[in-house]
Write an enzyme that holds these catalytic residues in place. Sequence first.
Site, mmCIF file in Angstrom:
data_model
loop_
_atom_site.group_PDB
_atom_site.id
_atom_site.type_symbol
_atom_site.label_atom_id
_atom_site.label_comp_id
_atom_site.label_asym_id
_atom_site.label_seq_id
_atom_site.Cartn_x
_atom_site.Cartn_y
_atom_site.Cartn_z
ATOM 1 C CG ASN A 7 -1.897 1.048 1.328
ATOM 2 O OD1 ASN A 7 -1.843 2.006 0.556
ATOM 3 N ND2 ASN A 7 -2.820 0.935 2.259
ATOM 4 N NE ARG A 92 -5.598 2.493 -0.888
ATOM 5 C CZ ARG A 92 -5.496 3.661 -0.303
ATOM 6 N NH1 ARG A 92 -4.373 4.018 0.280
ATOM 7 N NH2 ARG A 92 -6.505 4.495 -0.294
ATOM 8 C CG HIS A 181 -12.888 5.329 1.610
ATOM 9 N ND1 HIS A 181 -13.532 6.492 1.990
ATOM 10 C CD2 HIS A 181 -11.601 5.488 1.987
ATOM 11 C CE1 HIS A 181 -12.676 7.301 2.578
ATOM 12 N NE2 HIS A 181 -11.493 6.718 2.575
ATOM 13 N NE ARG A 242 -8.905 13.862 2.372
ATOM 14 C CZ ARG A 242 -9.023 12.553 2.129
ATOM 15 N NH1 ARG A 242 -9.794 12.130 1.148
ATOM 16 N NH2 ARG A 242 -8.369 11.675 2.850
ATOM 17 C CD GLU A 388 -6.632 0.599 2.551
ATOM 18 O OE1 GLU A 388 -5.883 1.285 3.240
ATOM 19 O OE2 GLU A 388 -7.311 1.032 1.617
#
Length: 403
Positions: A7, A92, A181, A242, A388
């Site tokens: 990842n 990923r 996601h 964000r 994940e």
Amino acid sequence: MRVLVVNAGSSSLKCQLIETDGKASMMKCLAEKVGSDDAYMNVSFYPDFDKTRYNVGGMRVEQVLAKLLDVLEDDPESPVSGLEQIDAIGNRIVAGGEYFTRATLIDDEAWENLLKCEELAPLHNPPADACIALLRERMPQTPQVAVFDTAFHQTMPPKAYMYPLPMRYYDEYRIRRYGAHGTSHRYAAQQAANLLGRPLRDLGLITCHLGSGGSITAVNHGKSIDTTMGFTPLEGLMMGTRSGSIDPAIITYIMRREHKSFDEIDALLNKQSGVLGISGVSSDMREVLEAADAGNQDAELAIDMYVYKIQKAIGGFYATMTRTDAVVMTAGIGENSAELREKIFAGLAHMGMILDKDRNNVEGAIGVNRIISIDDSPIKICVVTTDEEIRIARETDALVSRM
Ligand code: ADP
């Protein structure tokens, strides 16, 4: 199957070696500040996971990965004595554009398409591709799979994914909503179906991934039909740093008033806004909750706004579904914060999502998938834990096993 999960981000590299049969991790690696002089890499092995720290200052992300492969080969504590003992690699990938609708084996054709996706996520895809290129060289016999954040959302209909801009922006640049996601929403939906004891294809679910980034997805009969993130992961909810969705005219207004460059406005919206921007305290929800408890009014406002935007998204998706059986909470905040779940569902009971306060706040229940609504809540509320790296390993295993 032993899967090496890779990842790679713009300044970090997270890897795990996962034995998918026992779903156990045999090696964990986290490198941070990659690219800078004080970059470091921590590597640890099953069963004690005592970390060894390596200096990887000045290295590019794929060079850090090469260093990890050396450690895996040479360290006496490593669970493998040679790289050929690794059965598959799961990578990923943030953006798969319209090329990838599912996890994909990286053959020459997929590799070409991967390179075409780089411009969709210029900070994230290129380092991941650089790692894939290195692994194709070092471990040419080992099947490599790409697992995409966007793929699950490729089932969205055009009315959900198109922006009301002149058509040529879609035709020429493929500007549309891709979501993110995806592996998390897919996994959360499946786990919720297991909890409810019904097949996913019969269910309407609203899945909420609430971590430092956040997105909510409408999953109708197992398919994503809409999600809050868009062309990039900036759209939608208010997040740690964000802004999420704002009036786009604010951007040109600020740029004109303060003579900001494109990079500056990018940083403003992605790194200085959201919960951090409003609270002035932190992007970490735990710290903001503490500050609000201590009477900080900006922190309180940040939490109110955060909750309100989630409520509006859940309500909005409820309206787009043919049925809603459950709302599913996952990721750092969704899994761990009983306090925020209580605030969110306090506003949604009239839609039939009725939280059981005791079930919501069970000591020691963190990490356990469970239903936290009252027994006769028309719409159930579920909490599902997510990891994940394990999700990527499972998707990789599923694809490679079928080959
Ligand atoms: P990412 O993987 O995107 O970095 P995570 O899914 O780990 O994000 O979520 C991180 C967020 O979860 C942080 O804002 C953190 O404060 C929040 N979080 C973790 N535990 C709790 C908790 N017990 N209460 C409130 N927030 C929490």
